[in-house]
Structure formats: C-alpha cells, structure tokens
Design an enzyme around this catalytic site. Structure first.
Site, PDB file in Angstrom:
ATOM      1  N   HIS A 177       5.798   6.360  -1.283  1.00  0.00           N
ATOM      2  CA  HIS A 177       6.373   5.070  -1.672  1.00  0.00           C
ATOM      3  C   HIS A 177       5.420   3.952  -1.293  1.00  0.00           C
ATOM      4  O   HIS A 177       4.547   4.126  -0.438  1.00  0.00           O
ATOM      5  CB  HIS A 177       7.734   4.855  -1.010  1.00  0.00           C
ATOM      6  CG  HIS A 177       7.661   4.797   0.486  1.00  0.00           C
ATOM      7  ND1 HIS A 177       7.715   5.934   1.269  1.00  0.00           N
ATOM      8  CD2 HIS A 177       7.514   3.737   1.348  1.00  0.00           C
ATOM      9  CE1 HIS A 177       7.608   5.592   2.543  1.00  0.00           C
ATOM     10  NE2 HIS A 177       7.482   4.256   2.622  1.00  0.00           N
ATOM     11  N   HIS A 235       0.842  -1.202   0.000  1.00  0.00           N
ATOM     12  CA  HIS A 235       0.000   0.000   0.000  1.00  0.00           C
ATOM     13  C   HIS A 235       0.880   1.256   0.000  1.00  0.00           C
ATOM     14  O   HIS A 235       2.059   1.213   0.363  1.00  0.00           O
ATOM     15  CB  HIS A 235      -0.917   0.017   1.225  1.00  0.00           C
ATOM     16  CG  HIS A 235      -0.155   0.165   2.517  1.00  0.00           C
ATOM     17  ND1 HIS A 235       0.356  -0.914   3.193  1.00  0.00           N
ATOM     18  CD2 HIS A 235       0.202   1.268   3.242  1.00  0.00           C
ATOM     19  CE1 HIS A 235       1.000  -0.494   4.279  1.00  0.00           C
ATOM     20  NE2 HIS A 235       0.911   0.829   4.322  1.00  0.00           N
ATOM     21  N   THR A 267       5.529   0.096   0.090  1.00  0.00           N
ATOM     22  CA  THR A 267       6.394  -0.911   0.701  1.00  0.00           C
ATOM     23  C   THR A 267       6.096  -2.276   0.082  1.00  0.00           C
ATOM     24  O   THR A 267       4.942  -2.730   0.046  1.00  0.00           O
ATOM     25  CB  THR A 267       6.181  -0.958   2.218  1.00  0.00           C
ATOM     26  OG1 THR A 267       6.442   0.345   2.756  1.00  0.00           O
ATOM     27  CG2 THR A 267       7.115  -1.974   2.867  1.00  0.00           C
ATOM     28  N   THR A 294       1.315   4.743   1.805  1.00  0.00           N
ATOM     29  CA  THR A 294       0.914   5.526   2.979  1.00  0.00           C
ATOM     30  C   THR A 294       0.771   6.986   2.551  1.00  0.00           C
ATOM     31  O   THR A 294       1.754   7.638   2.199  1.00  0.00           O
ATOM     32  CB  THR A 294       1.948   5.405   4.104  1.00  0.00           C
ATOM     33  OG1 THR A 294       2.040   4.030   4.498  1.00  0.00           O
ATOM     34  CG2 THR A 294       1.539   6.236   5.309  1.00  0.00           C
TER      35      THR A 294
END
Length: 835
Positions: free
Chosen positions: A797, A718, A799, A720
């Site tokens: 970004h 996902h 992860t 953030t």
C-alpha cells in the site's frame, strides 16, 4: 487418469474425455503438468511429445502412444497398468463377461468340475499368468494382455462358509459391476513382479514382511528373501483344544483337492527357503494327477520327481510305481518331500478302511522320519489322519482348505523336529484342530520384530498398520531403517481418527508428518509405481483403505520433478472450482482473504499464498502422490534441481501463509485431519527454514513514484516494499541485494485503482503487481541471513494521509518508479538508487 497420445484427432466422441493439443510454446514438463491437471478421466493428447509421455509415466500417470482405432478403443474402455519400461499394457478389463465367460490364471481349476456350477450357459477360460495367453487377442503396437480374472472370487468362495458357488459367483459379479475397480489390488501382482527383481539385484539381503497367499507365486524365484508372517500352528498349540468328533463338512461344491495339495507344497517350499535360502528338488509320493505343477512352473523352474501308479503329466521325472520305505535312499539332499499316499477305499467297510488309513499314517511318518534322519537340507510335508498319535511338539500342522472337512491334515517336519520332544495327542484333539482351524497362508514364518536392520532392505506392503503392532514402534522402524519400502494406512478420516476398522481388525492411521526422515520419499501407490517402471490409469480413491508408500534410501530422492512430483496437484481444485464452487477464482479469493489480504484485484495472477502447498494440504487425500515434505525440505536446503517446466521458487513465508489458509479451510469444513496436518506442516516449515521476523523493525525499503493519481498530505507518498531488522554493519549487505535486484525492481509493473482506510487515521492507496517481486526479494534476503518482513501478511500500500478520508476508485493506473531507497525508521535515508 489415462493419457492416450494420438497423431490425429478422432471423430468419435467418448464420455469423460478431453482433448489436449501439445503447446509448442511450453516445454515438455509444462505440457505434462497442464495435462495432469485436466479433470476428465481420459485425455486424448494430440501432436504429442515422447518426452512428455515419459514424464507422465514416471509420475505414475499412464500415458501411451496409440497407433490405431482398435488400440484407442481397447484402452479407452477399461483401466490398465502400464509397464512403460518394456511397453507392456496389462488390461483390467472384465468385458469378457459379455461372452458368458469367467477367467482364471490357475490351470488346476480347469481340471475340476467347476463348470457344473457356473451360471447357465457360461464357460471357464484359462488365460495364463497375468493373462499372458490373451496376448494373441491384441495385434497392437505395444504388448498387451488382459490380466483380469475371477480367481479372487473363486478363492474367496473356497475360504468362505458358503457352499452354493453359483449364487456366490452371481453376487460377486454383480458387486464387481456396481462398485469401483480395486485397481491397486489388481495391479499389485504386476507391481510385485517389477519390484522384487529390481531390489534383489541391488541388495544382497532382503526382508519381506507379511506376505499373503496372493503373493505365493511371486516369491518362488527368490529363495534368498527372508519372509516374516504370523508364524505356524505347531503341535504344542493343540494343548488349548478340547476334544471333538468327526465333522464331515462339505467346503466346496467343486473338487479343490488340487488346490489343497498345491498350497501344502508351496508352504513347504517357503519353509525350506527360510531355512536354507536355495531352491530344493521337490519329491512327491502319491502325486497323481497334480495338475497344479503346471501353475508353479508358469512362475518358476523346479524339478518335480514323482511316484504314483497313475500319471502325473506335468512332473519333470515320473515313476509310475509305488514308493516304499526302502526307496528313501533314492532321495537326495537339498530337497523337500511331499507324502500324500492314501489307498482308495473302494468298497471297503469303514472300520476296516479306518485301520488301513491309520496304518498308512504310521507308514507315512516312518518314511518322513527316515528321510529326515540322514543327509542335509531336507524338509518333509506328510499327510496324517486324526488318530491317537505321537508327534514332535515343534511339528508344523497344516489344514489348508479341501473339498470336505474329514479326518486328514498335514504336518511339516524338519531335521530338528525329529530329535525334539514328542507329545501324545489323542484323536479328538486332532479332530478339534481339523474342525476349527483353517490354514489361511502358505507363509508360516515367524512374526517380524519391529526393529531396524542396517544391512537389510525391508519390504512391508500392507503389513504393519494393524493395531496389534505398537504405532510408535512402527514409526521408529520407518525413521531408523536406512533401506526399505514400507506402507502404512493413511489417515484420510475427517475426524483425525488414530485407528480405523478394516475387516475384522483395526489399523493405525498415519500422516506424512508422523515421520522424521531424510533421503526418503513418501508418496501414494501411483507415485510409487512410477519409481519402479510402472504407471496406472486409475488413481486411488480419496477415501477407503489407502496407504502411504514410504521409500527409504532411494536414489531418486533429489529428482524432485521426476518422481513423486507435483503432477496433478491442482486437479481436485479444478474439479471443484470449475463445477460446484461460487466462482472459478474461489481458491485464490479464499487464500487471500484468509490471510487478511483484501485486495483481490488480479488475485488469480498475484496471489499471496503458495497454491502448491495449499492444494497439497486441503486436498491431500486426492494428491498425496506429491511428497510435500520432501519438496519443502529440498527447497529449504537449496538442493532443488529441475529438468524443466515453469519453476517458481517460493519464499518460506508463502508456505506459512498457505498453512494458515489451509487451517482456516479445515475449520470451515470441520476437517480435523487437515487441521492437524496443516499445523504440523507449518511446524515442519519453521523447523527446516530459519525464519526470523522484523516485527520490531528499524529499517524499511521504500519506493517513490514520479506521480500519484490521488490527493495526499504526507510529505512523500511511498510504497513500503518491506521492513528489516538489521544492525548498522549489515547495511552494506542489504544494499548489495538491492543492487543485484535493481533491474527486476525497476521492471516491476505496479498499478493502483482505489484508496481505503488501512486503519483508523491511516489513509492508503492499493498497490497491485508487487507481491511477486516482494517474495523474490524476501528469498534474496533470506539466503543472506538478513531479517526481512513481518510475521503478518505483507499488504502492499501507499500511505497518503494520517487522517480519515473518503475512499475513491479510479481506472487502474500504472505507477512509474522514481527511486528505491533504504531508510532508517524515524531516521535518515542510507541508500537511494534510480533507474
């Protein structure tokens, strides 16, 4: 820069000129903004909009409709000041030198023998006040006059120690032809003529601090303005002088006696104004020829009543006869009396002549005393000679420049002087005064005390920066004075020097952050001009003697995009980036890298830093017309109103990021002034915004995608979209914001193109296209007092793994959002929404 608006393009190519075609897909403000950031000096604006021209002019940028080739040629070849309210152009054009000509706007000079000392084959031309006699030279669609003259050279010569006028003139013309035009000084008279009528019409009590001789005609129409200067030289000051003898020094090759008489009378008028605040009748004894009366009447209407056996052609009433003691009762109240009686020497022996002169001095004083002893509202300026003499200790002594330093000087007397103590002054002391002291200013009013005056409007142009004033007292005055226009020397040094040399004195330097103001505008000379109906074709240079113009109590404070606005904010950046820098993207790249954002893909369209604030800081010497503090403050209180243009509301954190980039830029450039300025602006941002950080977050907003074009081993990869620090009872508020932003959130065009190691054992994919949405979301949370985002830069970004992986690159791939959710860190999802 100057913007010349044309309906049709021109075939001729001009140096330092660029064409701009009005973009109909953008509004007038956006077109004005784009024009203002072009890098050439001359802009030919085609298919123009009148509204765009108005916007530029109100910003201080000269923008003129041009209807003919002659108008274009006249404006493109020189600089000018534009009265855009009255459609008058004041050229600052010295091309008349090619006619072997120098010019003056002072009539008295044409009646001297100056022609004998000009360059061979040259002539002198009288052009009237601000060149108004030249209007007939220009048959244009706008009123046009050439305000350029050589009076500055002539006056500088008069006050210099040089005698050879021709050499002096030649050197000064060569200097003028090889140095940049001092545009602010040249346009200042036009500015003062707009400024003071507008202020006097609004405010009953106006104070003007530090006027000099260049303003001596400006204030003749304003007897109620209270002047403050450096004070008068009075009789009791002569106690410090040692006796000297007659010097007999030649000051000027051509006769400047007319100039001396004019200065004496003007000094007396302003002395009278300070006492009585009204216009006096002007009586003159021994007046002929007084050609300078014509100069005063060009500016202001006075009644001159004169006595002299010879003609005085410009007086209102002339008595072609001598004036005697018995005639004093003919003189009315509310008047000034100038006594300049002196019998011609002819073939008289010098000893006999000396007796005559001394007797005339006594007679002159008797007339003065008799005139002042009765009636009301009277001031007298009387010619005296160096002799043993008793004078009131408060009498004001004048010694304006004259053709030769000999024995004469003048004294100003009022009704209080004649009843005060008198002191005996020996002849040698008067010679010491004459030989060593030149009166340099027609304004001899007392010095200004640096205290706020609640009921007055204070104007202090180029008057308060001198280091004989307390710097802190100057700051306190500006902070406390409700209504004023005050200038201070701008700190455009690179070593953050607190004071700088100017001529034979030192000036304190200032930055906008030195002041704590509300409802005030801090701008440049050009920015100030725009607020008073003027614009200018040449901005101030970034270095040199530049000033901040601080306008307190202005009704234009909330007109953020109209005055002291962001026009030209990127101009210097464009000049650098598109000429000498490593890439035209250099500014974007540096701003991201200096905030540890290493994803430079699309940096020119998705930048993590406020370019406005960054440019306003690092190039403040070039664009300080933009009032950065006002811009920040109005955003912080939500009082920004704009008429047009592309408006983007910055998140406060973007402003902080800009300051951090500017500080790093300053360190690399060894620019200590920008370093301090950026630090102080960052402090100001933190002061006016209530920024809180979720550095120890307990919730985060996640974005889940339909698919990810990389291998991953986390359960749900996902993005953030930000972290929060909230109490559980604030969850509802967060959800409300997310619902309001739902449409925009799902429209966000997110893409990815590579993976990298964010840190040891954290393998992530980049996410582009997120920042704009993130900052909008930040603003929504900020306005709802919800702590969102960390103090460090937000780096979008996704992860993928909590182990070290080999990085990969792919073609940029659009990611489809599946859902957006709010989740407690190390806890459960509390809200989830799909498109």
């Amino acid at each position: 820069m100057k913007v010349l608006a044309l309906r049709h393009s021109v075939a001729q190519v001009y140096a330092d000129t660029q064409t701009y075609l009005h973009d109909d897909s953008k509004d007038e403000y956006e077109n004005a903004f784009l024009i203002s950031n072009l890098t050439t000096h001359n802009i030919l604006y085609l298919n123009y909009s009148l509204k765009t021209l108005k916007i530029l002019n109100k910003s201080g940028i000269a923008a003129v409709e041009v209807q003919s080739p002659d108008e274009l040629f006249a404006l493109i070849r020189c600089n000018f000041t534009y009265d855009y309210e009255n459609n008058i152009i004041y050229l600052h054009d010295y091309s008349y030198y090619t006619n072997n000509e120098i010019r003056t706007d002072q009539h008295w000079i044409t009646k001297t023998d100056i022609i004998d000392y000009l360059l061979p084959g040259w002539k002198l031309t009288y052009v009237g006040y601000n060149g108004k006699n030249t209007r007939g030279h220009y048959n244009f669609s706008f009123s046009c006059q050439n305000a350029a003259t050589d009076d500055d050279i002539i006056i500088e010569y008069i006050y210099s120690n040089e005698l050879d006028f021709q050499n002096f003139l030649l050197r000064k013309i060569k200097e003028r032809m090889t140095t940049s035009l001092p545009i602010a000084r040249l346009s200042n008279r036009v500015f003062r003529d707009k400024l003071f009528p507008s202020i006097v019409n609004i405010y009953k009590k106006v104070i003007n601090v530090g006027p000099r001789n260049e303003s001596m005609f400006t204030f003749l129409n304003f007897p109620t303005i209270k002047q403050f200067s450096n004070g008068a030289y009075i009789v009791k000051h002569t106690i410090k002088l040692k006796q000297e003898k007659w010097l007999g020094k030649r000051v000027s090759q051509f006769d400047i006696g007319q100039y001396k008489n004019m200065l004496n009378v003007v000094t007396t008028i302003y002395y009278y104004y300070n006492l009585y605040h009204s216009k006096p009748i002007i009586y003159m004894l021994g007046s002929a020829p007084s050609y300078w009366i014509h100069d005063i009447k060009q500016y202001s209407d006075f009644t001159f009543e004169t006595w002299d056996p010879l003609d005085t052609p410009y007086s209102t009433i002339h008595h072609k006869e001598l004036f005697f003691d018995k005639d004093v009762n003919k003189l009315k109240d509310n008047s000034v009396l100038y006594i300049d009686i002196r019998t011609d020497r002819k073939n008289m022996d010098w000893k006999e002549w000396r007796k005559v002169v001394e007797q005339q001095t006594v007679n002159n004083l008797n007339i003065a005393y008799k005139y002042l002893s009765t009636g009301k509202a009277k001031v007298c300026c009387v010619k005296l000679t160096a002799m043993d003499l008793e004078l009131p200790i408060t009498a004001k002594l004048l010694h304006h420049p004259t053709t030769e330093v000999r024995s004469e000087f003048y004294a100003i007397l009022d009704a209080w002087d004649i009843i005060t103590i008198k002191r005996f002054i020996p002849k040698g002391v008067f010679y010491a005064f004459i030989n060593n002291i030149t009166t340099e200013n027609v304004f001899i009013q007392p010095p200004f005390k640096l205290k706020a005056s609640p009921t007055d409007y204070i104007v202090a142009l180029y008057a308060l920066s001198n280091d004989f004033n307390s710097r802190q007292d100057v700051i306190n005055l500006i902070n406390k004075q409700k209504q004023s226009l005050i200038t201070v020397r701008m700190n455009n040094t690179f070593k953050d020097e607190p004071k700088v040399n100017f001529k034979n004195i030192y000036d304190w330097t200032f930055l906008p952050t030195d002041f704590e103001l509300k409802d005030s505008i801090i701008t440049s000379y050009d920015g100030c001009l725009g607020m008073f109906g003027l614009s200018i074709s040449l901005s101030s240079k970034p270095t040199g003697n530049n000033h901040l113009f601080i306008i307190n109590g202005t009704d234009k404070y909330y007109k953020l995009d109209q005055y002291a606005n962001h026009m030209g904010i990127s101009r210097r950046s464009h000049q650098i980036r598109f000429s000498e820098s490593a890439t035209s993207y250099s500014g974007y790249i540096f701003r991201d890298l200096s905030n540890n954002n290493f994803n430079l893909i699309g940096t020119n369209v998705e930048n993590s830093v406020s370019g406005h604030v960054y440019n306003a800081l690092i190039y403040y010497r070039y664009n300080y017309a933009f009032d950065l503090k006002r811009w920040i403050y109005l955003h912080s209180i939500g009082k920004v109103t704009v008429e047009g243009g592309r408006y983007y509301e910055h998140a406060p954190i973007e402003l902080i990021y800009a300051c951090r980039s500017a500080k790093e830029f300053a360190i690399l450039q060894d620019d200590l002034t920008v370093l301090r300025y950026a630090n102080e602006i960052e402090g100001y941002i933190n002061k006016v915004y209530s920024i809180t950080y979720a550095d120890d977050p307990n919730y985060f907003i996640g974005i889940k995608f339909n698919s990810i074009p990389y291998e991953y081993d986390v359960k749900v990869p996902h993005l953030t979209l930000g972290v929060l620090f909230i109490s559980d009872n604030m969850i509802h508020d967060v959800v409300t914001v997310l619902k309001k932003m739902k449409t925009e959130l799902f429209k966000t065009e997110i893409s990815t193109s590579y993976t990298y190691m964010l840190s040891d054992n954290i393998y992530v994919a980049n996410a582009s296209g997120v920042l704009s949405t993130y900052f909008k979301l930040y603003n929504m949370f900020y306005r709802n007092h919800i702590t969102f985002g960390q103090s460090r830069m937000f780096i979008p970004h996704i992860t993928l793994s909590f182990s070290n992986k080999q990085t990969v690159r792919i073609e940029s791939t659009r990611l489809k959002i599946n859902s957006i959710y709010l989740r407690k860190i190390k806890g459960e999802t509390v809200f989830d929404m799909s498109e």
